[in-house]
Design a protein around this motif. Sequence first.
Motif, PDB file in Angstrom:
ATOM      1  N   UNK A  34      17.563 -19.841 -11.876  1.00 49.79           N
ATOM      2  CA  UNK A  34      16.699 -19.755 -13.064  1.00 49.79           C
ATOM      3  C   UNK A  34      15.291 -20.253 -12.744  1.00 49.79           C
ATOM      4  N   UNK A  35      15.026 -20.547 -11.464  1.00 49.79           N
ATOM      5  CA  UNK A  35      13.727 -21.087 -11.061  1.00 49.79           C
ATOM      6  C   UNK A  35      12.794 -19.941 -10.703  1.00 49.79           C
ATOM      7  N   UNK A  36      11.870 -19.634 -11.610  1.00 48.76           N
ATOM      8  CA  UNK A  36      11.028 -18.444 -11.474  1.00 48.76           C
ATOM      9  C   UNK A  36      10.077 -18.526 -10.290  1.00 48.76           C
ATOM     10  N   UNK A  37       9.464 -19.689 -10.089  1.00 49.84           N
ATOM     11  CA  UNK A  37       8.536 -19.854  -8.963  1.00 49.84           C
ATOM     12  C   UNK A  37       9.286 -19.745  -7.636  1.00 49.84           C
ATOM     13  N   UNK A  38      10.489 -20.296  -7.583  1.00 50.93           N
ATOM     14  CA  UNK A  38      11.299 -20.231  -6.365  1.00 50.93           C
ATOM     15  C   UNK A  38      11.673 -18.783  -6.052  1.00 50.93           C
ATOM     16  N   UNK A  39      12.069 -18.034  -7.078  1.00 49.67           N
ATOM     17  CA  UNK A  39      12.412 -16.622  -6.891  1.00 49.67           C
ATOM     18  C   UNK A  39      11.197 -15.864  -6.368  1.00 49.67           C
ATOM     19  N   UNK A  40      10.030 -16.126  -6.938  1.00 48.64           N
ATOM     20  CA  UNK A  40       8.809 -15.481  -6.455  1.00 48.64           C
ATOM     21  C   UNK A  40       8.558 -15.771  -4.981  1.00 48.64           C
ATOM     22  N   UNK A  41       8.886 -16.994  -4.553  1.00 48.27           N
ATOM     23  CA  UNK A  41       8.570 -17.428  -3.189  1.00 48.27           C
ATOM     24  C   UNK A  41       9.501 -16.828  -2.143  1.00 48.27           C
ATOM     25  N   UNK A  42      10.785 -16.586  -2.492  1.00 49.07           N
ATOM     26  CA  UNK A  42      11.749 -16.223  -1.445  1.00 49.07           C
ATOM     27  C   UNK A  42      12.373 -14.834  -1.592  1.00 49.07           C
ATOM     28  N   UNK A  43      12.383 -14.260  -2.793  1.00 48.21           N
ATOM     29  CA  UNK A  43      13.174 -13.044  -3.027  1.00 48.21           C
ATOM     30  C   UNK A  43      12.455 -11.775  -2.569  1.00 48.21           C
ATOM     31  N   UNK A  44      13.195 -10.922  -1.842  1.00 46.75           N
ATOM     32  CA  UNK A  44      12.709  -9.574  -1.529  1.00 46.75           C
ATOM     33  C   UNK A  44      12.943  -8.648  -2.709  1.00 46.75           C
ATOM     34  N   UNK A  45      13.960  -8.964  -3.508  1.00 49.19           N
ATOM     35  CA  UNK A  45      14.273  -8.156  -4.692  1.00 49.19           C
ATOM     36  C   UNK A  45      14.910  -9.057  -5.745  1.00 49.19           C
ATOM     37  N   UNK A  46      14.774  -8.632  -6.999  1.00 52.77           N
ATOM     38  CA  UNK A  46      15.317  -9.393  -8.132  1.00 52.77           C
ATOM     39  C   UNK A  46      16.109  -8.438  -9.007  1.00 52.77           C
ATOM     40  N   UNK A  47      17.322  -8.859  -9.405  1.00 55.68           N
ATOM     41  CA  UNK A  47      18.097  -7.994 -10.296  1.00 55.68           C
ATOM     42  C   UNK A  47      18.637  -8.793 -11.480  1.00 55.68           C
ATOM     43  N   UNK A  48      18.536  -8.176 -12.647  1.00 54.03           N
ATOM     44  CA  UNK A  48      18.970  -8.819 -13.893  1.00 54.03           C
ATOM     45  C   UNK A  48      20.288  -8.212 -14.348  1.00 54.03           C
ATOM     46  N   UNK A  49      21.247  -9.088 -14.601  1.00 52.85           N
ATOM     47  CA  UNK A  49      22.567  -8.650 -15.045  1.00 52.85           C
ATOM     48  C   UNK A  49      22.646  -8.695 -16.564  1.00 52.85           C
ATOM     49  N   UNK A  50      23.124  -7.601 -17.168  1.00 51.67           N
ATOM     50  CA  UNK A  50      23.462  -7.545 -18.590  1.00 51.67           C
ATOM     51  C   UNK A  50      24.922  -7.099 -18.673  1.00 51.67           C
TER      52      UNK A  50
END
Length: 603
Positions: free
Chosen positions: A209-225
């Motif tokens: 849930x850490x948005x800045x951390x995700x920005x720093x390390x992720x090549x891709x982001x996926x949201x589950x519904x």
Amino acid sequence: MELLTVKDLSIELEGKPLLESISFSIRTGECTAMIGENGIGKTTLLKAIFGIIPIDEGEVHHSSNLNLGWMEQNPVYTESETVTEFVEQENNSLRGLKIRLQEYEKKLPAQAMGYSMILQQYMDAGGFEWEAKVERNLLEARIPKELWGQPFASLSGGQKTRVQLARVLMNDPEFLVLDEPTNHLDDESLQWLQDWMLKFKGTILFISHDRAFIDAVADSTMELTPTSIMKVNGGYTSFIKQKELDRQTQTALYEKQEQERKNLEETIRKYRQWFAIAHQSAGERNPFAKKRAMKNITRAQSKEKALGKLESERVEKPKDKKGINLAFEHSEMVAKRLISVEHASFSYPNGPGLFNRLSFEVKKEDRIAVIGKNGSGKTTLLKLLIGELMPETGEIKRHPKLKVGYFAQEVEKLNENHSLLDSLLDIPQMTQTDARTLLACFLFRKEDVHKTIKNLSMGEKCRLAFIRLYLSQADLLVLDEPTNYLDLPSRETIDDALESYPGAVVIVSHDAYLLKKMANRILAIEDGNVHDFKDTFQAYHEWKKESERSMEDKELEGFKKQLALRYTQLIHLEENDPDKNKQILQQLKDINNELAKLEEKGY
């Protein structure tokens, strides 16, 4: 190359559908962040993908010999289990042999034959190499040797995360699954984990849930519904931009379809009206007029088919993001200075001094972020500001009309027997309509408003406490980790609320994304000193990096001067011994190489 492919996966829990028709893929070497609301089923999905729990429908494809490393959010351990023992649990077979070997050692020399047999098994299984790897992994995770024999349970959150990684890496995994790895980490540990993940050569799927951390390390982001998964290249910011673009595109298509629908309905109405008028006036003796009237009904039927097709391809109306648009009165504090800290010092009994002659002011327009390592005194400083703690020397002056709202107290004051709705209706001048609207803004919708507070999760209690605090007419909000326990939609809501809040704010938070958006001043605590940086969180970090770079530059410049001086000294040395002259020449070559490397870096 796809390392993992999930197709039309569905999961039920206790006979009720949890997830339906979930499809996505992850490439080799990709670092993917999975986000979604609390309770949506992120951890359950991971467990189903990797065979820990059964799936009801769908397909999962990955290599049958995939070397997987899984770092759980809440690992299982005993209170007495040491750090080394915790890491060794990754290989129970070798761990068992090591314990047996230690037991035989205690019985030597009587059990020499049994000891030799177990020792041979241990050596054949690579036991001593395995022990060396345990130590190497702990060192690479920056766990000091003095902690290796300490109970794992006694470690800080950041230390536990590092030890868990050391354990997971014992099997050299090619695919790492990390479930909420950033929980309870201070800034230093977050930075270490970020650097470590960026250097990892394999594939990573992590929940955060850490948005800045995700920005720093992720090549891709996926949201589950519950019924889909949306995957976007890039971190959280890229994901939000794409999601908003998709929403705008869907809105435009929805509005276009709505206009087409209205036009078709109006055209159908006119054709039927014209048919009725023409058919009535044609009469039985005028078949030509009747035939001409029938053309209108044929045209109407054609448009009805077009309308039916449009309805079958209809785009759902996108949900508007709920904003906080209620106008609540806040007290009008005329004074510019709210709190004045003058030469304040504080320490806990039998503890080191936290603050010494601390001086600063909190002003009406301030949005102050208090930052520092865990244990540096951030929460203590907040308690000093609100008067819950008193300085040993010095003075803290508060404006006599100042009204302070303290987040931690608001959570503690919640009446466990009240419902969410009742909790807001206690507030003066609050109507049921306004209460429901505000609860919906903070993601409590429909029947959720009747939940009893004692049955809420910690995240839900924090959201409710924040609502009450927001409505308290406080001139100053003092917030200690307000986004802990919150999922991403809740954090976005808190962001919006603080952005529109008219009063001053002092906040302690590890949520760098939030601090970047709202802080206009930084109080950085380091070794008992408080640095007052009157600028944004982003500007502070840029200044910090530049300062550290300048310090490194000075150290390297000094090192260069030392090398040059040593070079000069060696040149003037005269030795009669040929071996000593060879050593001097080798030292001169080594110094030349070091100087060349420094020159390449611009020194």
